[in-house]
Motif scaffolding. Structure first.
Motif, PDB file in Angstrom:
ATOM      1  N   MET A   1      28.583 -29.855 -33.045  1.00 41.46           N
ATOM      2  CA  MET A   1      27.544 -30.869 -32.997  1.00 41.46           C
ATOM      3  C   MET A   1      28.060 -32.041 -32.154  1.00 41.46           C
ATOM      4  SD  MET A   1      25.398 -32.620 -36.110  1.00 41.46           S
ATOM      5  CE  MET A   1      25.169 -31.045 -36.879  1.00 41.46           C
ATOM      6  N   ASN A  54      18.115 -26.336 -25.044  1.00 42.56           N
ATOM      7  CA  ASN A  54      17.907 -26.297 -26.492  1.00 42.56           C
ATOM      8  C   ASN A  54      17.906 -27.717 -27.053  1.00 42.56           C
ATOM      9  OD1 ASN A  54      17.358 -25.108 -28.959  1.00 42.56           O
ATOM     10  ND2 ASN A  54      19.521 -24.946 -29.501  1.00 42.56           N
ATOM     11  N   HIS A  55      17.204 -28.594 -26.317  1.00 39.18           N
ATOM     12  CA  HIS A  55      17.124 -30.009 -26.676  1.00 39.18           C
ATOM     13  C   HIS A  55      15.745 -30.486 -26.233  1.00 39.18           C
ATOM     14  CE1 HIS A  55      19.022 -33.650 -28.012  1.00 39.18           C
ATOM     15  NE2 HIS A  55      18.614 -34.284 -26.925  1.00 39.18           N
ATOM     16  N   THR A  72      19.022 -37.277 -30.287  1.00 45.59           N
ATOM     17  CA  THR A  72      19.540 -36.087 -30.956  1.00 45.59           C
ATOM     18  C   THR A  72      19.250 -36.283 -32.440  1.00 45.59           C
ATOM     19  OG1 THR A  72      21.224 -35.869 -29.243  1.00 45.59           O
ATOM     20  CG2 THR A  72      21.573 -34.629 -31.285  1.00 45.59           C
ATOM     21  N   HIS A  73      18.123 -35.744 -32.882  1.00 42.98           N
ATOM     22  CA  HIS A  73      17.635 -35.997 -34.234  1.00 42.98           C
ATOM     23  C   HIS A  73      18.637 -35.577 -35.304  1.00 42.98           C
ATOM     24  CE1 HIS A  73      13.848 -37.248 -32.590  1.00 42.98           C
ATOM     25  NE2 HIS A  73      13.720 -36.107 -31.932  1.00 42.98           N
ATOM     26  N   SER A  74      19.351 -34.482 -35.055  1.00 36.89           N
ATOM     27  CA  SER A  74      20.321 -34.010 -36.053  1.00 36.89           C
ATOM     28  C   SER A  74      21.481 -34.986 -36.224  1.00 36.89           C
ATOM     29  CB  SER A  74      20.854 -32.628 -35.677  1.00 36.89           C
ATOM     30  OG  SER A  74      21.539 -32.683 -34.436  1.00 36.89           O
ATOM     31  N   ARG A  75      21.686 -35.871 -35.245  1.00 38.20           N
ATOM     32  CA  ARG A  75      22.750 -36.868 -35.308  1.00 38.20           C
ATOM     33  C   ARG A  75      22.201 -38.269 -35.587  1.00 38.20           C
ATOM     34  NH1 ARG A  75      27.177 -35.745 -36.752  1.00 38.20           N
ATOM     35  NH2 ARG A  75      28.172 -37.333 -35.516  1.00 38.20           N
ATOM     36  N   GLY A  76      20.888 -38.431 -35.479  1.00 35.66           N
ATOM     37  CA  GLY A  76      20.291 -39.721 -35.776  1.00 35.66           C
ATOM     38  C   GLY A  76      20.464 -40.763 -34.691  1.00 35.66           C
ATOM     39  N   THR A  79      23.107 -38.988 -27.965  1.00 34.18           N
ATOM     40  CA  THR A  79      24.329 -38.262 -27.632  1.00 34.18           C
ATOM     41  C   THR A  79      24.291 -37.906 -26.145  1.00 34.18           C
ATOM     42  OG1 THR A  79      23.482 -36.025 -28.008  1.00 34.18           O
ATOM     43  CG2 THR A  79      24.344 -37.210 -29.950  1.00 34.18           C
ATOM     44  N   ASP A  82      21.151 -36.123 -24.695  1.00 30.97           N
ATOM     45  CA  ASP A  82      19.980 -36.896 -24.275  1.00 30.97           C
ATOM     46  C   ASP A  82      20.105 -37.340 -22.824  1.00 30.97           C
ATOM     47  OD1 ASP A  82      18.781 -36.833 -26.939  1.00 30.97           O
ATOM     48  OD2 ASP A  82      20.546 -38.021 -27.457  1.00 30.97           O
TER      49      ASP A  82
END
Length: 99
Positions: A1, A54-55, A72-76, A79, A82
């Motif tokens: 991640m 895949n983004h 990066t929604h999974s990281r809030g 990153t 983006d």
């Protein structure tokens, strides 16, 4: 991640995608087109870039304007993913005019 970028890293990377701006935990760009059909066609050109990475951006279509929001929604937050996708969109592969 991927790791979240620090405020300094984000500030250093924004000039590399000069038509994008920081809004909270995202980078954002609005594109303007002649009409709705051209705006939707642009989104269809962005789609394979997003799939390959895949983004996926958040997409807002308002008649002849398309706003893309990258985070990066999974990281809030923001990153390297983006900025990488923003650069691919800006390279002309998706075309369009920024605003």
């Amino acid at each position: 991640m991927p790791a979240l970028l620090s405020e300094d890293e984000i500030a250093r990377r924004l000039p590399g995608v000069p038509d994008w701006r920081r809004e909270g935990s995202e980078i954002v760009r609005t594109f303007a087109f002649e009409n709705f059909v051209a705006a939707v066609a642009f989104v269809n050109r962005v789609t394979p870039l997003a799939e390959a990475a895949n983004h996926h951006p958040d997409v807002d279509i308002r008649w002849n304007k398309v706003t893309l929001r990258l985070a990066t929604h999974s990281r809030g937050g923001v990153t390297h993913l983006d900025f990488d996708l923003a650069a691919r969109i800006d390279e002309g592969e998706a075309g369009g005019r920024g605003r």
